[in-house]
Design a protein around this motif. Structure first.
Motif, PDB file in Angstrom:
ATOM      1  N   ALA A 473      25.053  70.443 115.775  1.00  0.00           N
ATOM      2  CA  ALA A 473      24.044  71.228 115.041  1.00  0.00           C
ATOM      3  C   ALA A 473      22.661  70.600 115.185  1.00  0.00           C
ATOM      4  CB  ALA A 473      24.438  71.314 113.566  1.00  0.00           C
ATOM      5  N   ALA A 474      22.598  69.279 115.084  1.00  0.00           N
ATOM      6  CA  ALA A 474      21.304  68.599 115.243  1.00  0.00           C
ATOM      7  C   ALA A 474      20.737  68.822 116.645  1.00  0.00           C
ATOM      8  CB  ALA A 474      21.462  67.110 114.956  1.00  0.00           C
ATOM      9  N   GLY A 475      21.607  68.772 117.656  1.00  0.00           N
ATOM     10  CA  GLY A 475      21.147  69.015 119.025  1.00  0.00           C
ATOM     11  C   GLY A 475      20.608  70.421 119.215  1.00  0.00           C
ATOM     12  N   LEU A 476      21.280  71.414 118.618  1.00  0.00           N
ATOM     13  CA  LEU A 476      20.806  72.791 118.712  1.00  0.00           C
ATOM     14  C   LEU A 476      19.441  72.953 118.060  1.00  0.00           C
ATOM     15  CD1 LEU A 476      24.128  74.689 117.864  1.00  0.00           C
ATOM     16  CD2 LEU A 476      22.979  74.615 120.085  1.00  0.00           C
ATOM     17  N   LEU A 477      19.267  72.321 116.906  1.00  0.00           N
ATOM     18  CA  LEU A 477      17.983  72.409 116.208  1.00  0.00           C
ATOM     19  C   LEU A 477      16.876  71.710 116.988  1.00  0.00           C
ATOM     20  CD1 LEU A 477      19.177  71.832 112.532  1.00  0.00           C
ATOM     21  CD2 LEU A 477      18.364  73.974 113.552  1.00  0.00           C
ATOM     22  N   MET A 481      13.402  73.395 118.154  1.00  0.00           N
ATOM     23  CA  MET A 481      12.092  72.829 117.821  1.00  0.00           C
ATOM     24  C   MET A 481      11.264  72.561 119.079  1.00  0.00           C
ATOM     25  SD  MET A 481      11.379  72.733 114.692  1.00  0.00           S
ATOM     26  CE  MET A 481      10.000  71.597 114.690  1.00  0.00           C
ATOM     27  N   VAL A 482      11.917  72.103 120.125  1.00  0.00           N
ATOM     28  CA  VAL A 482      11.193  71.875 121.389  1.00  0.00           C
ATOM     29  C   VAL A 482      10.600  73.189 121.882  1.00  0.00           C
ATOM     30  CG1 VAL A 482      11.479  71.279 123.815  1.00  0.00           C
ATOM     31  CG2 VAL A 482      12.488  69.837 122.051  1.00  0.00           C
ATOM     32  N   SER A 515       6.868  66.453 112.690  1.00  0.00           N
ATOM     33  CA  SER A 515       7.540  65.217 112.271  1.00  0.00           C
ATOM     34  C   SER A 515       9.050  65.424 112.173  1.00  0.00           C
ATOM     35  CB  SER A 515       6.991  64.760 110.917  1.00  0.00           C
ATOM     36  OG  SER A 515       7.183  65.763 109.929  1.00  0.00           O
ATOM     37  N   SER A 516       9.460  66.678 111.905  1.00  0.00           N
ATOM     38  CA  SER A 516      10.897  66.954 111.770  1.00  0.00           C
ATOM     39  C   SER A 516      11.613  66.811 113.106  1.00  0.00           C
ATOM     40  CB  SER A 516      11.107  68.363 111.204  1.00  0.00           C
ATOM     41  OG  SER A 516      10.551  69.337 112.062  1.00  0.00           O
ATOM     42  N   LEU A 517      10.915  67.062 114.207  1.00  0.00           N
ATOM     43  CA  LEU A 517      11.551  66.933 115.519  1.00  0.00           C
ATOM     44  C   LEU A 517      11.939  65.482 115.790  1.00  0.00           C
ATOM     45  CD1 LEU A 517      12.433  68.089 118.222  1.00  0.00           C
ATOM     46  CD2 LEU A 517      10.077  67.834 119.049  1.00  0.00           C
TER      47      LEU A 517
END
Length: 666
Positions: A473-477, A481-482, A515-517
């Motif tokens: 899930a983190a990778g998808l987000l 974001m990118v 900053s979230s990225l």
């Protein structure tokens, strides 16, 4: 015979004789020579006689020629004398006439000055009479009859022309100041009546007043009065409306736009009617009560939901577009008037003021919509894996949510929406990140609690798929974001009315780095480490036992002589081998092909070999039987690793070689 031949400088007798012989035909040589000599002698005699005669004539005429030359010399001397005398007379005349010409010039200059003085006196008398007449008119009050207004206009034009004639007068500045004061009084006196005529759209009276303003060279003041009258008329109509909406205001303003342009052109004689109309719209929109911004804010407060608020903002942009389209049509086809970008930009900022005021509200609405996506009951599940799957499901759908939201936002503010959209996106991602971090800590706590209780399940533990799913899930987000962290490429509009970033007050179009990225990337690495820690936990537990096992030393001599085939792998290594052999089927249950199950297996096998070699090196006082047992365990682990399709690490191979060398030496 041609005698010129004998006069040439390069005369050759042989050539001449041969040429004469060649043209004589077949005549005998003796005869040809005799005839030629005779002829030449005759020619010589003729030339001698001619020469004698010419000489005699020259000698007889030379004295007479000399006498004539002398006579000509005397006549030339007399003529030269006469010329000198004439030159002196001419110089004398020039001196006398020069004084006369100077006198005439002075007389002419004096005459011109006298004429100018007389003209100035007459013009001064005329100026005094005109000024007195205008003063009397101002004292008596400006008439309202058309014929009287025309007389005032003629009087004003005459005073302006008279002042131009008096430009060289000593008191010119005084008269100019006096005229400006009179014009100021006249403008103040006629402005109310002029505005009344403009308000009533009385073309005849308006034209008369315009003539007065033009006579005073104050067309700008006439246009200003027109704007006041037109603005007052529109403001009155606006206040009388039962329902104040931007659509109604647009219909009101654009309904008589063409009529106003025609009035500006034909009645007010404006050379820039479109610019004047745009200035009217700019002033009017600033002075309306209630203002469009206040109306939009009031209507927005009545919205019951975020979607309703978004719809209202889209409708607001549509109403603004309708007004802008009308302005574009006015300045479009067939209009030769050039409008400055500053004038259009000023109007655009006023027209977009309600939308600019609502953009922070858009950001709040978009944030609410994003956060509503996170109001998923599955996120409150106590089951670790289900909670991770819920977060993964949100991550998978997030790109579609963002795309649809951004496309809807473009209907509100075009590409300028990105600045506000990105702020809402950052809040959305920060909230998801907080959920991921909290859930990661819960997974880690559950894992550590189970391990402290001696439950070393590894791949069979629910914490392993939970952490893997959360990592996915983190990778998808991160991918999302990118994609969205960079603003779309801007489209540069030449018309200031379409430059939405400037009209909406975005002085700087640069957006802050997300900053979230960076935090998402850090959390994903933590989840990756956690998943592998959980996966390797059963191996770590068994490997940690190795340095403290007593079977490496204190063995009796009889046991030492046992052959290698009589030894079997120790329990700790068989536990590790059995765990490794079960990994493929269990990893396939939790991993997709994209996550590469065999890569996980290879990592675990490599890790096991490296740590195993380190643990063996920590064994002290290993006796010969302990060495044999260790070699048996290494061979067992090697066979397991190779059966799983991977290779033993170089460190473990080298250690095996060293141990075998030690057993051989014993």
């Amino acid at each position: 015979m041609d005698l010129k031949t004998f006069a040439d400088n390069d005369f050759n007798p042989k050539e001449w004789i041969n040429r004469a012989w060649s043209i004589s035909g077949n005549q005998e040589k003796e005869i040809f020579v005799a005839n030629t000599v005779t002829r030449l002698q005759l020619y010589m005699k003729q030339l001698s006689n001619s020469l004698d005669e010419t000489t005699t004539q020259i000698l007889t005429t030379v004295p007479r020629i000399i006498q004539d030359v002398s006579s000509l010399q005397l006549e030339g001397a007399l003529l030269q004398q006469k010329l000198r005398s004439l030159e002196q007379q001419v110089q004398s005349v020039e001196e006398e006439t020069g004084h006369s010409i100077e006198s005439l010039q002075k007389i002419d200059l004096l005459k011109s000055r006298l004429e100018n003085a007389a003209s100035a006196l007459r013009e001064a008398d005329k100026w005094a009479a005109l000024a007195s007449s205008l003063e009397e008119t101002l004292e008596a009050g400006i008439p309202t009859q058309l014929d009287k207004l025309k007389e005032v206009a003629e009087l004003v034009v005459a005073m302006t022309d008279s002042l131009e004639v008096l430009s060289d007068a000593p008191d010119y500045e005084k008269k100019r100041t006096q005229l400006e004061l009179l014009y100021n009084r006249l403008e103040a006196a006629i402005s109310p009546s002029f505005i009344e005529a403009l308000t009533q759209m009385d073309a005849d009276r308006t034209s008369a007043y315009v003539s007065i303003f033009r006579g005073m060279s104050r067309s700008v003041s006439a246009h200003r009065c027109w704007r006041r009258a037109a603005a007052a008329r529109h403001s009155s109509n606006w206040r009388r409306l039962e329902s104040h909406t931007l659509a109604a205001l647009t219909r009101q303003l654009t309904g008589d736009a063409n009529r106003q342009v025609e009035w500006l052109t034909t009645v007010l004689k404006s050379e820039t009617p479109i610019a004047e109309l745009i200035r009217l719209y700019t002033d009017l929109l600033l002075s309306l009560d209630p203002s469009p911004t206040k109306i939009v804010s009031a209507n927005f407060k009545l919205c019951q939901s975020a979607d309703e608020g978004m719809t209202m903002l889209i409708d607001l942009k549509a109403d603004i577009n309708e007004f802008i389209d009308c302005v574009i049509r006015l300045i479009g086809v067939g209009n030769k008037e050039k409008l400055s970008k500053a004038t259009l930009r000023e109007l655009g900022k006023i027209v977009y003021a309600p939308l600019r005021e609502m953009m922070p509200s858009y950001q709040q609405l978009q944030t609410q919509i994003f956060l509503a996506y996170l109001d998923d009951p599955r996120l409150n599940e106590n089951d670790l894996l289900e909670n991770s799957r819920a977060i993964q499901s949100i991550a998978e759908e997030s790109d579609n949510w963002l795309s649809s939201s951004y496309n809807r936002g473009k209907k509100i503010a075009g590409d300028a929406i990105y600045v506000y959209f990105s702020s809402a996106l950052e809040t959305f991602m920060t909230t998801i990140l907080r959920s991921i971090s909290n859930h990661m800590r819960l997974i880690e706590t559950t894992f550590l609690t189970s391990a402290s209780k001696g439950q070393h399940e590894g791949v069979l533990s629910v914490t392993f798929p939970a952490s893997l799913t959360l990592e996915t899930a983190a990778g998808l987000l991160i991918d999302v974001m990118v994609k969205w962290q960079t603003a779309p490429e801007e489209t540069h509009e030449e018309n200031p009315l379409f430059d939405l970033p400037v009209l909406l007050g975005q002085e700087s179009r640069e957006t802050r780095a997300s900053s979230s990225l960076a935090e998402l990337r850090r959390v994903r690495e933590q989840l990756k480490t956690l998943a592998r820690t959980i996966l390797r936990n059963p191996v770590d537990v068994q490997l940690d036992k190795i340095p403290n096992l007593s079977l490496w030393y204190n063995n009796d001599a009889l046991s030492t002589d046992l052959p290698d085939f009589a030894l079997s792998p120790q329990e700790y290594i068989t536990e590790i081998g059995q765990y490794l052999m079960t990994l493929p089927q269990h990893l396939e249950m939790h991993l997709s092909e994209k996550q590469a199950p065999w890569q996980f297996l290879s990592e675990v096998c490599t890790y096991t070999c490296e740590v195993y070699a380190e643990k063996i090196l920590n064994i002290r006082n290993m006796d010969p039987l302990g060495t044999k047992r260790c070699l048996t365990d290494i061979v067992y682990l090697t066979s397991v690793v190779e059966d799983l399709g991977t290779n033993v690490t170089p460190a473990l191979k080298n250690l095996e070689k060293s141990l075998r060398s030690a057993t051989t030496s014993h």
